[in-house]
Enzyme design. Structure first.
Site, PDB file in Angstrom:
ATOM      1  N   HIS A 124       5.073  -7.505  -0.366  1.00 25.89           N
ATOM      2  CA  HIS A 124       4.872  -8.441  -0.888  1.00 25.89           C
ATOM      3  C   HIS A 124       5.514  -8.450  -2.237  1.00 25.89           C
ATOM      4  O   HIS A 124       6.046  -7.554  -2.830  1.00 25.89           O
ATOM      5  CB  HIS A 124       3.457  -8.780  -0.963  1.00 25.89           C
ATOM      6  CG  HIS A 124       2.730  -8.628   0.257  1.00 25.89           C
ATOM      7  ND1 HIS A 124       1.985  -9.764   0.653  1.00 25.89           N
ATOM      8  CD2 HIS A 124       2.241  -7.757   1.262  1.00 25.89           C
ATOM      9  CE1 HIS A 124       1.488  -9.495   1.898  1.00 25.89           C
ATOM     10  NE2 HIS A 124       1.674  -8.296   2.131  1.00 25.89           N
ATOM     11  N   ASP A 147       0.849  -1.178   0.058  1.00 27.90           N
ATOM     12  CA  ASP A 147      -0.054   0.089  -0.208  1.00 27.90           C
ATOM     13  C   ASP A 147       1.021   1.186   0.109  1.00 27.90           C
ATOM     14  O   ASP A 147       1.943   1.196   0.627  1.00 27.90           O
ATOM     15  CB  ASP A 147      -0.915  -0.097   1.217  1.00 27.90           C
ATOM     16  CG  ASP A 147      -1.811  -1.167   1.287  1.00 27.90           C
ATOM     17  OD1 ASP A 147      -2.053  -1.757   0.256  1.00 27.90           O
ATOM     18  OD2 ASP A 147      -2.624  -1.064   2.127  1.00 27.90           O
ATOM     19  N   SER A 157       8.678   4.486   4.872  1.00 29.99           N
ATOM     20  CA  SER A 157       9.580   3.696   4.037  1.00 29.99           C
ATOM     21  C   SER A 157       9.328   3.585   2.734  1.00 29.99           C
ATOM     22  O   SER A 157       8.093   4.225   2.265  1.00 29.99           O
ATOM     23  CB  SER A 157       9.590   2.482   4.783  1.00 29.99           C
ATOM     24  OG  SER A 157       8.662   1.999   5.348  1.00 29.99           O
TER      25      SER A 157
END
Length: 296
Positions: A167, A111, A255
């Site tokens: 992911h 996201d 990040s």
């Protein structure tokens, strides 16, 4: 400065208000903050110290105000607020199965907000301030830098309110990560507009090479930032992974995850490219399609 981005669902422009916006502006745009305070804040011991605070049981009291102030949707999380053992436990929370759809083609690893460049050479025309960005400085690997000198580049920026697990963007066999130690500049647009090259060249990062069956390799590079206590891989190297499988998570703080891949293998979605050319990030969710496989 206003941080504008594109809401992909309706192509509208929205404004992001990050936590600590005034402090970031002071650190990166005030001469005193930039010269005196920033050199201390970017050091590892500061983020490590703050990370320990966020791991303590006493940090649980910070969760509910944080959720309310940033309007975080907790119905997606596996745990309720009262079930987290620390702020970091909440910060790198897992989502309920099925709340993210894994799309076709190349997908977003997490996201956040995306910048997409068809060719790495375009980065320096986007971030016009400061010194030139080079893959050699970023990757600290001459062979990989030469191999990917004409690759496409994706930068996924995670804000503190985002889901902070990342992911795999495609099926393949991942290598062991190569860890590159460094400092901890912020990855907020407030800092990137001033110090893009320093952020991505000097920040702590890990490089993972994902070997796909037919589309070549994808470099996946999680990048740490201010107050990110650690980068934590959760996958098994040298074993087949599926697109959407968890790769790792960030502890507290904003990040980024950077992707590099051959533009002859994947074509980035045109809206991401056009938004980037307009100097706007595009909001995406983990598993959302960001590119198409090019049939050879």
């Amino acid at each position: 400065m206003e941080i504008k981005f594109i809401n992909r669902s309706d192509n509208s422009i929205e404004i992001e208000s990050p936590p600590g916006e005034e402090l970031l502006d002071f650190l990166y745009h005030n001469p005193f903050g930039e010269k005196i305070i920033l050199p201390i804040v970017k050091q590892k011991f500061i983020s490590k110290w703050y990370g320990k605070i966020m791991d303590s049981s006493g940090s649980k009291k910070r969760i509910e105000p944080f959720v309310k102030s940033l309007n975080i949707d907790m119905t997606e999380a596996q745990k309720k607020i009262s079930e987290f053992e620390s702020f970091n436990d909440f910060f790198y929370r897992k989502l309920k199965p099925g709340v993210r759809t894994i799309g076709n083609g190349l997908v977003s690893p997490g996201d956040g907000k995306i910048l997409a460049f068809e060719n790495i050479s375009e980065v320096n025309t986007f971030f016009v301030k400061g010194k030139k960005f080079t893959l050699k400085e970023f990757l600290q690997n001459d062979f990989l830098a030469e191999k990917h000198k004409n690759s496409s580049l994706v930068i996924l920026r995670l804000a503190p309110n985002d889901y902070h697990r990342y992911h795999f963007p495609y099926d393949g066999i991942p290598s062991q990560t190569e860890k590159i130690e460094g400092v901890y500049y912020s990855v907020s647009p407030i800092s990137l507009n001033k110090k893009f090259t320093e952020v991505f060249s000097e920040n702590k990062k890990e490089i993972c090479l994902l070997k796909t069956q037919e589309e070549g390799e994808i470099l996946i590079i999680p990048v740490g930032a201010t107050m990110v206590g650690s980068l934590n891989s959760t996958f098994e190297p040298n074993t087949l992974v599926n697109k959407g499988d968890e790769m790792g998570y960030f502890a507290f703080g904003g990040s980024s995850v950077v992707l590099l891949f051959n533009s002859d293998s994947f074509k980035l979605d045109i809206d991401l490219i056009e938004n980037t050319k307009s100097k706007l990030e595009t909001a995406v969710k983990m598993g959302e399609k960001i590119g198409t496989v090019i049939n050879k």
